[in-house]
Design a protein around this motif. Structure first.
Motif, PDB file in Angstrom:
ATOM      1  N   MET A  82       0.842  -1.190   0.000  1.00 11.73           N
ATOM      2  CA  MET A  82       0.000   0.000   0.000  1.00 11.73           C
ATOM      3  C   MET A  82       0.882   1.245   0.000  1.00 11.73           C
ATOM      4  O   MET A  82       2.023   1.212   0.456  1.00 11.73           O
ATOM      5  N   THR A  83       0.356   2.341  -0.527  1.00  8.16           N
ATOM      6  CA  THR A  83       1.071   3.610  -0.549  1.00  8.16           C
ATOM      7  C   THR A  83       0.822   4.356   0.746  1.00  8.16           C
ATOM      8  O   THR A  83      -0.326   4.546   1.147  1.00  8.16           O
ATOM      9  N   PHE A  84       1.911   4.774   1.421  1.00  6.61           N
ATOM     10  CA  PHE A  84       1.786   5.515   2.668  1.00  6.61           C
ATOM     11  C   PHE A  84       1.832   7.003   2.365  1.00  6.61           C
ATOM     12  O   PHE A  84       2.706   7.468   1.637  1.00  6.61           O
ATOM     13  N   ASN A  85       0.924   7.749   2.954  1.00  6.34           N
ATOM     14  CA  ASN A  85       0.860   9.181   2.704  1.00  6.34           C
ATOM     15  C   ASN A  85       0.430   9.893   3.977  1.00  6.34           C
ATOM     16  O   ASN A  85      -0.517   9.474   4.653  1.00  6.34           O
ATOM     17  N   VAL A  86       1.155  10.975   4.318  1.00  3.60           N
ATOM     18  CA  VAL A  86       0.756  11.827   5.433  1.00  3.60           C
ATOM     19  C   VAL A  86      -0.056  12.983   4.859  1.00  3.60           C
ATOM     20  O   VAL A  86       0.484  13.805   4.109  1.00  3.60           O
ATOM     21  N   PRO A  87      -1.349  13.078   5.174  1.00  2.00           N
ATOM     22  CA  PRO A  87      -2.196  14.112   4.571  1.00  2.00           C
ATOM     23  C   PRO A  87      -1.701  15.522   4.907  1.00  2.00           C
ATOM     24  O   PRO A  87      -1.185  15.781   5.996  1.00  2.00           O
ATOM     25  N   LEU A  88      -1.875  16.424   3.961  1.00  2.00           N
ATOM     26  CA  LEU A  88      -1.538  17.832   4.134  1.00  2.00           C
ATOM     27  C   LEU A  88      -2.837  18.625   4.228  1.00  2.00           C
ATOM     28  O   LEU A  88      -3.671  18.583   3.317  1.00  2.00           O
ATOM     29  N   VAL A  89      -3.021  19.342   5.349  1.00  2.00           N
ATOM     30  CA  VAL A  89      -4.264  20.077   5.607  1.00  2.00           C
ATOM     31  C   VAL A  89      -3.926  21.533   5.901  1.00  2.00           C
ATOM     32  O   VAL A  89      -3.069  21.821   6.742  1.00  2.00           O
ATOM     33  N   ASP A  90      -4.620  22.434   5.246  1.00  2.00           N
ATOM     34  CA  ASP A  90      -4.491  23.868   5.494  1.00  2.00           C
ATOM     35  C   ASP A  90      -5.506  24.258   6.569  1.00  2.00           C
ATOM     36  O   ASP A  90      -6.718  24.200   6.344  1.00  2.00           O
ATOM     37  N   ILE A  91      -5.003  24.647   7.760  1.00  2.00           N
ATOM     38  CA  ILE A  91      -5.905  24.950   8.870  1.00  2.00           C
ATOM     39  C   ILE A  91      -6.238  26.441   8.975  1.00  2.00           C
ATOM     40  O   ILE A  91      -6.767  26.893   9.996  1.00  2.00           O
TER      41      ILE A  91
ATOM     42  N   ARG B 223      -7.652  31.866  11.121  1.00  2.00           N
ATOM     43  CA  ARG B 223      -8.099  33.180  10.660  1.00  2.00           C
ATOM     44  C   ARG B 223      -9.611  33.364  10.751  1.00  2.00           C
ATOM     45  O   ARG B 223     -10.168  34.231  10.085  1.00  2.00           O
ATOM     46  N   ASP B 224     -10.299  32.544  11.550  1.00  2.00           N
ATOM     47  CA  ASP B 224     -11.741  32.680  11.752  1.00  2.00           C
ATOM     48  C   ASP B 224     -12.484  32.573  10.430  1.00  2.00           C
ATOM     49  O   ASP B 224     -13.225  33.480  10.018  1.00  2.00           O
TER      50      ASP B 224
ATOM     51  N   GLN C 273       0.246  16.722   8.168  1.00  2.00           N
ATOM     52  CA  GLN C 273       1.029  17.933   7.926  1.00  2.00           C
ATOM     53  C   GLN C 273       0.049  19.104   7.848  1.00  2.00           C
ATOM     54  O   GLN C 273      -1.001  18.980   7.229  1.00  2.00           O
ATOM     55  N   ILE C 274       0.408  20.213   8.489  1.00  2.00           N
ATOM     56  CA  ILE C 274      -0.473  21.375   8.416  1.00  2.00           C
ATOM     57  C   ILE C 274       0.283  22.581   7.864  1.00  2.00           C
ATOM     58  O   ILE C 274       1.451  22.810   8.176  1.00  2.00           O
ATOM     59  N   THR C 275      -0.415  23.327   7.039  1.00  2.00           N
ATOM     60  CA  THR C 275       0.007  24.667   6.639  1.00  2.00           C
ATOM     61  C   THR C 275      -1.056  25.635   7.164  1.00  2.00           C
ATOM     62  O   THR C 275      -2.059  25.228   7.742  1.00  2.00           O
ATOM     63  N   GLY C 276      -0.802  26.934   6.987  1.00  2.00           N
ATOM     64  CA  GLY C 276      -1.741  27.923   7.491  1.00  2.00           C
ATOM     65  C   GLY C 276      -1.726  28.040   9.004  1.00  2.00           C
ATOM     66  O   GLY C 276      -2.668  28.577   9.592  1.00  2.00           O
ATOM     67  N   HIS C 277      -0.653  27.572   9.636  1.00  2.00           N
ATOM     68  CA  HIS C 277      -0.563  27.597  11.098  1.00  2.00           C
ATOM     69  C   HIS C 277      -0.287  28.986  11.648  1.00  2.00           C
ATOM     70  O   HIS C 277      -0.550  29.268  12.824  1.00  2.00           O
ATOM     71  N   GLY C 278       0.265  29.886  10.837  1.00  2.00           N
ATOM     72  CA  GLY C 278       0.432  31.270  11.238  1.00  2.00           C
ATOM     73  C   GLY C 278       1.674  31.591  12.046  1.00  2.00           C
ATOM     74  O   GLY C 278       1.825  32.716  12.525  1.00  2.00           O
ATOM     75  N   ILE C 279       2.603  30.646  12.209  1.00  2.00           N
ATOM     76  CA  ILE C 279       3.840  30.958  12.924  1.00  2.00           C
ATOM     77  C   ILE C 279       4.768  31.711  11.971  1.00  2.00           C
ATOM     78  O   ILE C 279       5.123  31.191  10.905  1.00  2.00           O
ATOM     79  N   PRO C 280       5.173  32.931  12.311  1.00  2.00           N
ATOM     80  CA  PRO C 280       6.014  33.706  11.391  1.00  2.00           C
ATOM     81  C   PRO C 280       7.361  33.048  11.135  1.00  2.00           C
ATOM     82  O   PRO C 280       7.930  32.383  12.016  1.00  2.00           O
ATOM     83  N   ASP C 281       7.872  33.243   9.916  1.00  2.00           N
ATOM     84  CA  ASP C 281       9.172  32.674   9.549  1.00  2.00           C
ATOM     85  C   ASP C 281      10.267  33.141  10.500  1.00  2.00           C
ATOM     86  O   ASP C 281      11.175  32.364  10.849  1.00  2.00           O
ATOM     87  N   GLU C 282      10.200  34.396  10.935  1.00  2.00           N
ATOM     88  CA  GLU C 282      11.261  34.918  11.784  1.00  2.00           C
ATOM     89  C   GLU C 282      11.258  34.275  13.170  1.00  2.00           C
ATOM     90  O   GLU C 282      12.304  34.172  13.819  1.00  2.00           O
TER      91      GLU C 282
END
Length: 348
Positions: A1-10, A15-16, A40-49
């Motif tokens: 089977m193919t293993f995949n970690v889902p990517l979700v934009d939260i 941002r309400d 995996q999440i994107t849109g978490h809002g932690i600044p790059d700096e």
């Protein structure tokens, strides 16, 4: 089977967003928790700096000499300060001896939420809410504390999503995390970069284990090493996507949901590419819940097909048994279901 970690934009939860967008995020998270246990999440809002400041602080500390770093050690019962290479065995937190009887080849520095962070509580037990040990490294405390606050915010966003995904009251997790045992562990895989090495049975970066609490927020280098156990028994390499954080469930959530949501076994193999050690760092924020909160299986997760698998236990009792294994070398005798999974995984 193919293993995949889902990517979700939260983003809709950070941002309400609209109810419809939030419902779609909750649906995706529910599916990932049932099928993989890692997200995996994107849109978490932690600044790059803020992340750059964290990694600078991590590099500055781990660049110190070993003897200087050892001055920041604390007793095993206090989950703070420095852990030298080969001083821990995470598989013991699940009641299993390391397959090669060697401790894990990583070094770490821990901080956490102390009693002072929860002024609304009259008294909190020690050493669960111990004060932090701060190294004498310019900027370290400020940079690490800034990221800690951001990771805590993301963890609470995740538990708000969990409430919706499980059909629970919106304040379910808030009520059991208002004085949460939150710990952040900065990891360094301690063999010097560029070292030629021949892999054998004695070398492990971090032994197979599940995380202890509700949810883990993981920042990691995009370097091979982290492996996640698939439902077919295979170990699978996982690296974060660009700008993504890795999220995984801990045993507390696995117990609450009667294992319908997965606290997934994972490990770290030495980051070796073509026979040469690659630099690898990670920072894990563990959102574990209130020490006095009781983990009792959610009624909605019990039916004829899913009999209740666990007796109630407090989060404090559960975490103490885990830490006695990993940090003090005492085999966790209360992790029968978890240890069976580890032993099965060692066939691969």
């Amino acid at each position: 089977m193919t293993f995949n970690v889902p990517l979700v934009d939260i983003t809709p939860y950070v941002r309400d967003g609209s109810p419809e967008d939030r419902a779609e995020v909750a649906r995706q998270i529910d599916a990932a928790c049932r099928e993989v246990g890692f997200i995996q999440i994107t849109g978490h809002g932690i600044p790059d700096e803020v992340i750059a400041g964290l990694t600078d602080a991590v590099d500055e500390f781990f660049a110190l000499g070993l003897e200087e770093k050892k001055t920041y050690r604390t007793p095993p019962s206090i989950n703070r300060g420095y852990s030298p290479p080969k001083s821990e065995s995470l598989s013991l937190s699940l009641g299993v001896e390391s397959a090669n009887r060697m401790n894990d080849f990583f070094e770490a520095f821990n901080i956490g939420a102390g009693e002072a962070e929860y002024p609304h509580m009259a008294e909190l037990p020690q050493p669960d809410y111990a004060p932090n040990v701060w190294p004498d490294v310019d900027g370290f405390e400020e940079q690490v504390q800034t990221y800690f606050g951001e990771a805590a915010r993301v963890a609470r966003a995740m538990t708000r999503i969990f409430s919706d995904a499980l059909g629970l009251p919106a304040d379910f997790f808030a009520n059991v995390t208002d004085h949460s045992l939150d710990v952040m562990r900065m990891n360094n895989y301690a063999l010097p970069p560029g070292t030629d090495v021949k892999l054998d049975g004695d070398l492990i970066g971090m032994g197979e284990h599940t995380d202890y609490g509700i949810v883990t927020i993981l920042w990691a280098d995009q370097v091979a090493g982290l492996q996640v156990l698939g439902t077919d028994g295979s170990w699978n390499d996982v690296q974060p996507a660009d700008n993504a954080l890795l999220i995984n469930l801990g045993d507390v959530t696995g117990r609450w949901t009667n294992e319908q949501w997965m606290s997934t076994l994972h490990r770290v193999k030495p980051p070796v590419i073509d026979g040469t050690i690659e630099r690898r760092r990670s920072v894990a924020f563990f959102h574990d819940g209130n020490v006095d909160a009781t983990i009792s299986t959610l009624p909605s997760c019990i039916d004829a097909e899913h009999p209740d698998l666990y007796e109630p236990v407090t989060i404090g009792e559960h975490i103490a048994a885990k830490l006695a294994g990993s940090r003090a070398g005492k085999k966790n005798e209360s992790a029968e279901r978890e240890s069976a999974r580890v032993l099965a995984s060692q066939r691969y």
